[in-house]
Design a protein around this motif. Structure first.
Motif, PDB file in Angstrom:
ATOM      1  N   LYS A  79      13.661  11.282 -12.347  1.00 23.52           N
ATOM      2  CA  LYS A  79      12.392  11.811 -12.857  1.00 23.52           C
ATOM      3  C   LYS A  79      11.788  12.812 -11.879  1.00 23.52           C
ATOM      4  O   LYS A  79      11.180  13.819 -12.283  1.00 23.52           O
ATOM      5  CB  LYS A  79      11.431  10.644 -13.111  1.00 23.52           C
ATOM      6  N   PHE A  80      11.971  12.559 -10.605  1.00 21.48           N
ATOM      7  CA  PHE A  80      11.465  13.459  -9.569  1.00 21.48           C
ATOM      8  C   PHE A  80      12.128  14.833  -9.662  1.00 21.48           C
ATOM      9  O   PHE A  80      11.482  15.867  -9.438  1.00 21.48           O
ATOM     10  CB  PHE A  80      11.703  12.847  -8.190  1.00 21.48           C
ATOM     11  N   GLN A  81      13.414  14.859 -10.008  1.00 18.78           N
ATOM     12  CA  GLN A  81      14.128  16.131 -10.120  1.00 18.78           C
ATOM     13  C   GLN A  81      13.539  17.001 -11.221  1.00 18.78           C
ATOM     14  O   GLN A  81      13.681  18.230 -11.191  1.00 18.78           O
ATOM     15  CB  GLN A  81      15.619  15.879 -10.398  1.00 18.78           C
ATOM     16  N   GLU A  82      12.879  16.374 -12.187  1.00 18.51           N
ATOM     17  CA  GLU A  82      12.285  17.115 -13.300  1.00 18.51           C
ATOM     18  C   GLU A  82      10.800  17.413 -13.090  1.00 18.51           C
ATOM     19  O   GLU A  82      10.162  18.029 -13.934  1.00 18.51           O
ATOM     20  CB  GLU A  82      12.463  16.312 -14.593  1.00 18.51           C
ATOM     21  N   THR A  83      10.257  16.957 -11.959  1.00 19.92           N
ATOM     22  CA  THR A  83       8.833  17.149 -11.684  1.00 19.92           C
ATOM     23  C   THR A  83       8.599  18.526 -11.058  1.00 19.92           C
ATOM     24  O   THR A  83       9.243  18.862 -10.059  1.00 19.92           O
ATOM     25  CB  THR A  83       8.316  16.062 -10.722  1.00 19.92           C
ATOM     26  N   PRO A  84       7.727  19.347 -11.613  1.00 23.79           N
ATOM     27  CA  PRO A  84       7.453  20.667 -11.034  1.00 23.79           C
ATOM     28  C   PRO A  84       7.027  20.563  -9.577  1.00 23.79           C
ATOM     29  O   PRO A  84       6.388  19.588  -9.157  1.00 23.79           O
ATOM     30  CB  PRO A  84       6.315  21.200 -11.907  1.00 23.79           C
ATOM     31  N   ALA A  85       7.385  21.577  -8.793  1.00 22.99           N
ATOM     32  CA  ALA A  85       7.097  21.566  -7.359  1.00 22.99           C
ATOM     33  C   ALA A  85       5.607  21.520  -7.063  1.00 22.99           C
ATOM     34  O   ALA A  85       5.192  21.149  -5.952  1.00 22.99           O
ATOM     35  CB  ALA A  85       7.720  22.792  -6.699  1.00 22.99           C
ATOM     36  N   SER A  86       4.795  21.876  -8.032  1.00 17.34           N
ATOM     37  CA  SER A  86       3.342  21.879  -7.827  1.00 17.34           C
ATOM     38  C   SER A  86       2.702  20.530  -8.155  1.00 17.34           C
ATOM     39  O   SER A  86       1.483  20.388  -8.064  1.00 17.34           O
ATOM     40  CB  SER A  86       2.694  22.954  -8.700  1.00 17.34           C
ATOM     41  N   GLN A  87       3.511  19.552  -8.524  1.00 12.30           N
ATOM     42  CA  GLN A  87       2.968  18.252  -8.940  1.00 12.30           C
ATOM     43  C   GLN A  87       3.568  17.108  -8.134  1.00 12.30           C
ATOM     44  O   GLN A  87       4.659  17.227  -7.577  1.00 12.30           O
ATOM     45  CB  GLN A  87       3.251  18.009 -10.424  1.00 12.30           C
ATOM     46  N   ARG A  88       2.845  16.009  -8.127  1.00 17.40           N
ATOM     47  CA  ARG A  88       3.354  14.779  -7.541  1.00 17.40           C
ATOM     48  C   ARG A  88       3.798  13.821  -8.650  1.00 17.40           C
ATOM     49  O   ARG A  88       3.230  13.825  -9.746  1.00 17.40           O
ATOM     50  CB  ARG A  88       2.282  14.081  -6.694  1.00 17.40           C
ATOM     51  N   LEU A  89       4.785  13.006  -8.335  1.00 18.45           N
ATOM     52  CA  LEU A  89       5.202  11.906  -9.205  1.00 18.45           C
ATOM     53  C   LEU A  89       4.485  10.664  -8.704  1.00 18.45           C
ATOM     54  O   LEU A  89       4.642  10.275  -7.541  1.00 18.45           O
ATOM     55  CB  LEU A  89       6.717  11.735  -9.133  1.00 18.45           C
ATOM     56  N   MET A  90       3.673  10.038  -9.553  1.00 16.82           N
ATOM     57  CA  MET A  90       2.816   8.934  -9.120  1.00 16.82           C
ATOM     58  C   MET A  90       3.131   7.664  -9.894  1.00 16.82           C
ATOM     59  O   MET A  90       3.127   7.659 -11.126  1.00 16.82           O
ATOM     60  CB  MET A  90       1.341   9.344  -9.242  1.00 16.82           C
ATOM     61  N   ILE A  91       3.389   6.594  -9.148  1.00 15.65           N
ATOM     62  CA  ILE A  91       3.782   5.301  -9.708  1.00 15.65           C
ATOM     63  C   ILE A  91       2.790   4.252  -9.212  1.00 15.65           C
ATOM     64  O   ILE A  91       2.466   4.212  -8.019  1.00 15.65           O
ATOM     65  CB  ILE A  91       5.194   4.915  -9.233  1.00 15.65           C
ATOM     66  N   ALA A  92       2.317   3.398 -10.104  1.00 12.53           N
ATOM     67  CA  ALA A  92       1.407   2.315  -9.719  1.00 12.53           C
ATOM     68  C   ALA A  92       2.073   0.980 -10.019  1.00 12.53           C
ATOM     69  O   ALA A  92       2.463   0.712 -11.152  1.00 12.53           O
ATOM     70  CB  ALA A  92       0.088   2.429 -10.480  1.00 12.53           C
ATOM     71  N   VAL A  93       2.200   0.155  -8.991  1.00 14.08           N
ATOM     72  CA  VAL A  93       2.835  -1.154  -9.112  1.00 14.08           C
ATOM     73  C   VAL A  93       1.751  -2.228  -9.037  1.00 14.08           C
ATOM     74  O   VAL A  93       1.029  -2.326  -8.040  1.00 14.08           O
ATOM     75  CB  VAL A  93       3.866  -1.381  -7.987  1.00 14.08           C
ATOM     76  N   SER A  94       1.631  -3.012 -10.100  1.00 12.71           N
ATOM     77  CA  SER A  94       0.608  -4.057 -10.136  1.00 12.71           C
ATOM     78  C   SER A  94       1.235  -5.412 -10.433  1.00 12.71           C
ATOM     79  O   SER A  94       2.437  -5.519 -10.691  1.00 12.71           O
ATOM     80  CB  SER A  94      -0.459  -3.725 -11.187  1.00 12.71           C
ATOM     81  N   GLY A  95       0.399  -6.440 -10.402  1.00  8.80           N
ATOM     82  CA  GLY A  95       0.851  -7.801 -10.663  1.00  8.80           C
ATOM     83  C   GLY A  95      -0.191  -8.764 -10.151  1.00  8.80           C
ATOM     84  O   GLY A  95      -1.128  -8.364  -9.442  1.00  8.80           O
ATOM     85  N   ILE A  96      -0.054 -10.031 -10.473  1.00  9.53           N
ATOM     86  CA  ILE A  96      -1.027 -11.008 -10.015  1.00  9.53           C
ATOM     87  C   ILE A  96      -0.790 -11.299  -8.532  1.00  9.53           C
ATOM     88  O   ILE A  96       0.273 -10.986  -7.992  1.00  9.53           O
ATOM     89  CB  ILE A  96      -0.963 -12.306 -10.848  1.00  9.53           C
ATOM     90  N   PRO A  97      -1.765 -11.880  -7.845  1.00 10.82           N
ATOM     91  CA  PRO A  97      -1.537 -12.280  -6.460  1.00 10.82           C
ATOM     92  C   PRO A  97      -0.313 -13.196  -6.353  1.00 10.82           C
ATOM     93  O   PRO A  97      -0.124 -14.090  -7.164  1.00 10.82           O
ATOM     94  CB  PRO A  97      -2.827 -13.033  -6.100  1.00 10.82           C
ATOM     95  N   GLY A  98       0.520 -12.925  -5.350  1.00 11.01           N
ATOM     96  CA  GLY A  98       1.708 -13.727  -5.157  1.00 11.01           C
ATOM     97  C   GLY A  98       2.904 -13.285  -5.971  1.00 11.01           C
ATOM     98  O   GLY A  98       3.938 -13.940  -5.954  1.00 11.01           O
ATOM     99  N   SER A  99       2.801 -12.166  -6.665  1.00 10.98           N
ATOM    100  CA  SER A  99       3.901 -11.735  -7.529  1.00 10.98           C
ATOM    101  C   SER A  99       5.025 -11.053  -6.759  1.00 10.98           C
ATOM    102  O   SER A  99       6.170 -11.040  -7.217  1.00 10.98           O
ATOM    103  CB  SER A  99       3.384 -10.785  -8.613  1.00 10.98           C
ATOM    104  N   GLY A 100       4.714 -10.468  -5.607  1.00 15.15           N
ATOM    105  CA  GLY A 100       5.715  -9.725  -4.863  1.00 15.15           C
ATOM    106  C   GLY A 100       5.634  -8.228  -5.064  1.00 15.15           C
ATOM    107  O   GLY A 100       6.536  -7.494  -4.683  1.00 15.15           O
ATOM    108  N   LYS A 101       4.528  -7.748  -5.623  1.00 13.73           N
ATOM    109  CA  LYS A 101       4.400  -6.319  -5.925  1.00 13.73           C
ATOM    110  C   LYS A 101       4.405  -5.455  -4.668  1.00 13.73           C
ATOM    111  O   LYS A 101       4.936  -4.344  -4.672  1.00 13.73           O
ATOM    112  CB  LYS A 101       3.132  -6.055  -6.741  1.00 13.73           C
ATOM    113  N   THR A 102       3.812  -5.950  -3.589  1.00 13.11           N
ATOM    114  CA  THR A 102       3.780  -5.186  -2.344  1.00 13.11           C
ATOM    115  C   THR A 102       5.189  -4.986  -1.813  1.00 13.11           C
ATOM    116  O   THR A 102       5.568  -3.883  -1.403  1.00 13.11           O
ATOM    117  CB  THR A 102       2.924  -5.916  -1.290  1.00 13.11           C
ATOM    118  N   THR A 103       5.968  -6.048  -1.809  1.00 10.51           N
ATOM    119  CA  THR A 103       7.344  -5.977  -1.342  1.00 10.51           C
ATOM    120  C   THR A 103       8.144  -4.975  -2.160  1.00 10.51           C
ATOM    121  O   THR A 103       8.861  -4.128  -1.616  1.00 10.51           O
ATOM    122  CB  THR A 103       7.999  -7.370  -1.426  1.00 10.51           C
TER     123      THR A 103
END
Length: 253
Positions: free
Chosen positions: A15-39
């Motif tokens: 997906k990054f290869q298709e992202t224009p050079a003027s833009q960022r690719l932004m991903i948000a990882v969520s979950g309940i406490p203790g889910s392991g989202k940070t890892t």
């Protein structure tokens, strides 16, 4: 976890290869406490940087292409909690959605969504200081060369409560949710609260998990927006993160 990380990294690299050079690719990882989202989020960001250096070895000494941005720095300060109408509840519920500065987080997201150009500079996000138990302003640099941003936090796919959560979620290219069994999350929370000193024993840790963390988890699940990825978190060592790397309301994500 490794197979899931490899799949997600391959997907986002494409997906990054298709992202224009003027833009960022932004991903948000969520979950309940203790889910392991940070890892998960930290591993994905790290692997994307490894892949970038592998594909472009001449840039190995350059700034990372992927930035990992945890939401911990957007906790309200202890002074702000004390100034609330019910300070006792505010402190006891630290980690709930209302104890975060959602407008400030949205402001960061909007800055990162601005088009990149030769004049673009480094943008800074806050971190969390475990010694003072408060955020530290402008402590996480996000360079203009960081064209992939992997956010992590409980409320990054929340469509209820403060409207800023939904607006920030809708600005992302992808929303991921780390799913975990209730009992697995509860046991992780109990262990990490004792290990980090938040609770003096397992009884106190269980009470905190039941009365705060898992109450927040219910809101996170019930208010979740549609996401592009649901990742199953199992109880094994690959889903555990060092306690010192995480925020006041979570150790293990």
């Amino acid at each position: 976890m490794e197979d899931q990380v490899n799949r997600l990294v391959a997907k986002m690299w494409a997906k990054f290869q298709e992202t224009p050079a003027s833009q960022r690719l932004m991903i948000a990882v969520s979950g309940i406490p203790g889910s392991g989202k940070t890892t998960l989020a930290a591993k994905v960001a790290s692997r994307l940087n490894d892949l970038h250096h592998e594909k472009l070895p001449g840039l190995a000494s350059c700034s990372a292409v992927a930035a990992f941005v945890p939401m911990d720095g957007y906790h309200l300060t202890r002074a702000q909690l004390s100034a609330m109408p019910d300070p006792h509840t505010a402190h006891a519920r630290r980690g709930a959605a209302f104890t975060f500065d959602a407008p400030a987080f949205l402001e960061l997201v909007k800055k990162l969504r601005e088009p990149l150009c030769p004049e673009s500079g480094t943008i800074y996000a806050p971190s969390f200081d475990h010694a003072t138990k408060d955020p530290v302003a402008d402590d996480i640099p996000i360079a203009a060369t960081a064209r992939i941003v992997v956010f992590e936090g409980n409320y990054l796919s929340l469509g209820t409560g403060a409207p800023e959560w939904r607006e920030a979620a809708e600005a992302m290219d992808e929303l991921w949710f780390v799913d975990v069994a209730h009992d697995v999350a509860r046991q992780r929370l109990i262990k990490r609260h004792v290990a980090s000193g938040i609770a003096s024993d397992e009884t106190e840790a269980a009470r905190r998990a039941d009365e705060n963390d898992l109450v927040n988890g219910k809101e996170i699940i019930e208010g979740r927006l549609e996401v592009q990825e649901v990742i199953d978190s199992k109880e094994d060592s690959s889903w555990r993160a060092p306690a010192q790397d995480l925020g006041p309301d979570k150790r293990d994500g």
